[in-house]
Design an enzyme around this catalytic site. Sequence first.
Site, short mmCIF file in Angstrom:
data_model
loop_
_atom_site.label_atom_id
_atom_site.label_comp_id
_atom_site.label_asym_id
_atom_site.label_seq_id
_atom_site.Cartn_x
_atom_site.Cartn_y
_atom_site.Cartn_z
CB CYS A 9 -3.14 -7.02 4.25
SG CYS A 9 -3.05 -5.56 5.31
CG ASN A 12 -0.76 -4.73 10.36
OD1 ASN A 12 -0.19 -4.47 11.41
ND2 ASN A 12 -1.84 -5.49 10.33
CB CYS A 14 -6.81 -1.68 4.61
SG CYS A 14 -6.44 0.05 4.25
NE ARG A 15 -5.75 -5.84 1.37
CZ ARG A 15 -5.00 -6.17 0.33
NH1 ARG A 15 -5.42 -7.07 -0.53
NH2 ARG A 15 -3.81 -5.64 0.17
CB SER A 16 -3.92 -7.83 8.03
OG SER A 16 -3.16 -6.66 8.17
CG ASP A 127 -5.11 -2.53 -0.75
OD1 ASP A 127 -5.80 -2.03 0.17
OD2 ASP A 127 -3.90 -2.29 -0.90
#
Length: 163
Positions: A9, A12, A14-16, A127
């Site tokens: 993401c 690195n 939140c999402r990933s 995001d």
Amino acid sequence: MTYRVCFVCTGNICRSPMAEHVFRRRVEEAGLGELVVIDSAGTGGWHEGDGADPRTVAVLDENGYTSAHIARQFRSSWFPALDLVIALDEGHLRELRRLARTPEEAARIRLLRSYDPAAGSGLDVPDPYYGGRAEFEECLEMVEAASEGLLAAVRTELEERTP
């Protein structure tokens, strides 16, 4: 015969990392933990060395996932060691394709939600960073939904490699 997957993401945090922890659990539940290595990175290095966003950690912990994490930036030199690079949105996909040095490396890059048949045409995982709790929970739901299809694809790849 290890299969390596890296989720990517922006920063690195939140999402990933969320995708990394969710997919790791799916892989372990499937009995493939010894065969699949999972990690994550960001397209930028703003948060290198930091832990995951506290909201990511809270959502993961409350849903029974692990959450230990140290952010890092994706490097083009990693491509040869990776079987699959999973982008969390179209912007990450474009950046990763720009970093790919060969057509073979570029072919290893996929959008996470492309593994979710219910995703339709909207394949970005938005995001959640500038949002609140609801955005982090929505992110987790999208990641969980796509992880089943991703697991099936990885399992197929592993079966094709087995003589």
